[in-house]
Design an enzyme around this catalytic site. Sequence first.
Site, PDB file in Angstrom:
ATOM      1  N   GLY B 262       0.899  -1.175  -0.068  1.00 47.06           N
ATOM      2  CA  GLY B 262       0.049  -0.007   0.137  1.00 47.06           C
ATOM      3  C   GLY B 262       0.703   1.384   0.041  1.00 47.06           C
ATOM      4  O   GLY B 262       1.824   1.164   0.179  1.00 47.06           O
ATOM      5  N   GLU B 287      -0.590  -1.734  -6.608  1.00 51.04           N
ATOM      6  CA  GLU B 287      -1.424  -0.594  -7.338  1.00 51.04           C
ATOM      7  C   GLU B 287      -0.461   0.414  -7.480  1.00 51.04           C
ATOM      8  O   GLU B 287      -0.267   0.910  -8.813  1.00 51.04           O
ATOM      9  CB  GLU B 287      -2.658  -0.051  -6.512  1.00 51.04           C
ATOM     10  N   ASN B 377      -8.270   9.101   4.687  1.00 52.76           N
ATOM     11  CA  ASN B 377      -8.042   9.281   3.118  1.00 52.76           C
ATOM     12  C   ASN B 377      -9.370   8.234   2.492  1.00 52.76           C
ATOM     13  O   ASN B 377      -9.891   8.859   1.669  1.00 52.76           O
ATOM     14  CB  ASN B 377      -6.629   8.646   2.859  1.00 52.76           C
TER      15      ASN B 377
END
Lengths: 495, 495
Positions: B262, B287, B377
């Site tokens: 992450g 990602e 977030n």
Amino acid sequence: MFRNRLRSKRLWDRIVDAEEAARLITDGMTVGMSGFTRAGEAKAVPLALAERAMRDPLKITLMTGASLGHDLDSTLAQAHVIARRLPFQSDPILRNAINSGEVMFIDQHLSETVEFLRNGALAVDIAVVEATAITEDGGIVPTTSVGNSASFAILAPKVIVEINLSQPEGLEGLHDIYIPTRRPSREAIPVMAPDSRIGVPFIPIPAEKIAAIVVTQSSDSDSPVEAPDAETDLIASHLTEFLLREVRRGRLTERLLPLQAGIGTIANAVLHSFTEAPFHDLTMYSEVLQDSTFDLMDAGKLSFASGSSITLSTEKHRRVLAELEHYKRRLILRPQEISNHPEVIRRLGIIAINTALEFDIYGNVNSTHIGGTQMMNGIGGSGDFARNASMSIFVTKSLAKDGTISRVVPMVSHVDHTEHDVDILVTEIGLADLRGLAPRERAEIIIANCVHPIYREALRGYYRRALLRGGHTPHLIEEALAWHDSLRRTGKMLP
Amino acid sequence: MFRNRLRSKRLWDRIVDAEEAARLITDGMTVGMSGFTRAGEAKAVPLALAERAMRDPLKITLMTGASLGHDLDSTLAQAHVIARRLPFQSDPILRNAINSGEVMFIDQHLSETVEFLRNGALAVDIAVVEATAITEDGGIVPTTSVGNSASFAILAPKVIVEINLSQPEGLEGLHDIYIPTRRPSREAIPVMAPDSRIGVPFIPIPAEKIAAIVVTQSSDSDSPVEAPDAETDLIASHLTEFLLREVRRGRLTERLLPLQAGIGTIANAVLHSFTEAPFHDLTMYSEVLQDSTFDLMDAGKLSFASGSSITLSTEKHRRVLAELEHYKRRLILRPQEISNHPEVIRRLGIIAINTALEFDIYGNVNSTHIGGTQMMNGIGGSGDFARNASMSIFVTKSLAKDGTISRVVPMVSHVDHTEHDVDILVTEIGLADLRGLAPRERAEIIIANCVHPIYREALRGYYRRALLRGGHTPHLIEEALAWHDSLRRTGKMLP
């Protein structure tokens, strides 16, 4: 007749009685047993094991597909055989042993247990699997469930098979056994539609691994479903109306998308109600096939159903097994890893209908823990489906225990499904479509549409007072679980 | 040079300035913009839109891939342009607007936004996408991120393209654009390894949908990463030791399994530490590709990395873009739906490393809400990965705010990842391997291994008192959130 049941001649000498077979299970072992929602569990060996344990105590880790029939979890718990249990149960006596801390229960997504076995985080010493038949080469033909039986038999060094003569021979051909290859070089799971056949109709293991064979005769336990009542009818009608609106808006066709329905009375009632709805050519890609699956087939509404087990009421059980050939070409039973596989669920775009124990004003769902502490049954497959469905629906009645409990609360006391995974909530009061809504919008619509009137003002009051403090997800953190605390102390959520 | 950037001649007359392009966006529209973790966002049109809104107010729903660079979310929030925002943000001013209730924020799993678009639950009116180039046929070559840009451009009736001359032409060929077909007849996502190329290197849309083209020059924002400190070093070393134990036990090889990390300092530090570990031929299927990805490549440890964006510090950004050809054959950027797809994550058996805001003694993780109410977030891709990983790891320092906050609490104030989805927890104090453990066992090991000594006895005391009441997951429900309440009232979790 028996020659058809045990077609590998060299295995004839493995036939023993249940007591002798159970002797292969010793203290400290991890045992993987067949059985999924009271269907297709091994019936004689666990009983013999419990009897032996009364004289000669032993403890095992017991893995299954899901819950067992014939009160086997009760019997084993009473004999103090179970030290650890996974991944699901629904037994009142075992539940007490879990909640008292006697039994360590690991509550897992039903698709994941065999992944832990395959990557070595868990291991299985012996498998005990109910079978319709054993093929020429030692392949095991399961009965009314597949569950985790295939991986247990493949991964365990030894296998005990219970050939159950009361399970009709016609069950052979119903199953589709496919086991994903090891990671990282795994291939795609080639299920492209509920009726995809991708494997073989038996569990392929070498005959020499079969260490004992026991012949049994007792049929699956009855799984009575409560009749629909006024409230389940209302839940079903809210959901049907909603789905019809989606059809009118062009988001779904009257075939809908493949359906999943969790076990239990409410989901069964909802599904049953589709017999009267204008949907047609429906399919199911689910885990448990309950009475409603066959009601829908009989009504000409359901063209195919895929699951991991068939769990029926006595009456329905008799009829379905008697007319098995009639239903068989429209049914597949798969390993629960495949029936519940995230890959397939996301690909097919399943509409998932599961039951909530409680949900909160922001759409978080508790499926497992009463009062945040006491285990009811387990998460089962609800997470596998809710996370990856195209539409994740949770249903519940708005009240429990004569209205002393509201199923809609300020904050759930335990979270199994987060707000990220919950699209639609339905009670007999109404339906809340949460898709694309922020938490504050979710709260407004949930309170307006789903809460019983006797709790509505209290919830609205909580929400309004929380709003004064602000936040993306407003809460009065000191009061968020007060309803559960009040229930614990006074037996009522509100004075 | 510019001829290479806009290769479709008939589109030359679509070149306008940002202000004119922004006029295509009108009040009430849903706008899908490029941008994922401060990389590859459209830069000029949103600024022009914010300027216009200062004179002539308007509100839009803003969808992106993830967070935007250049303080665009601040600027748009200050101009009160954003009525709704999804699926992720990390901006301090927008965060305030979300927490005050001005902006409705929908916090979604990053793989799911485009599913909602595709099934009609959400819709997009116009797309604004940053490009390296436009091909002969109108295909859009993205820049440093793909995010949701492809589906936005394909599903929106109109597209605005920002050709950014500061993004090197060499980015062309880096991207792999694949869009799943509509359900229920979707095919398997054919990613079989991190380096699988399954699509085309541009976003295929008809040229006539491109309504305006704006030429820009400003590079991506800097994304500084804090240097590793003593605590992140300890977290990294606990995790490395654990993974080496798994290798010795034969559960993993020294190649491990494809890694996801992450965004953020701790995950970056952990990954960076693998440059010194005896692992080799690692791959990433993640990602965001941060500095550590390129550190690992430079150290000869990482053979391939797949992601949805490249988000770097200034120094690393300069070096990577300057030596793009060197890195390019070992990189792919994909739509976030594919980088985060449950099907692929489960198939590859990813080791997922994500950061927790807090976790509780049973292993539930809060990734998003401070004190249970204030959005930080968003969940981002952590849920996509944690649920489907072969090993789901959460990392955090044990303390925050000079020790007034313990990151390990009796009960998390908000749940993003349930105990079912959390395998390993790591703080600088130590590591807890929760696989195969029941809640009571989890509590013992978490308290012993992960909690800072100044909170350990308080947590152990809570747990022991809860045990007296029993339950599968023992809690004192009236006290479970008291640490958060104390923090709110006094600024400290404990007196």
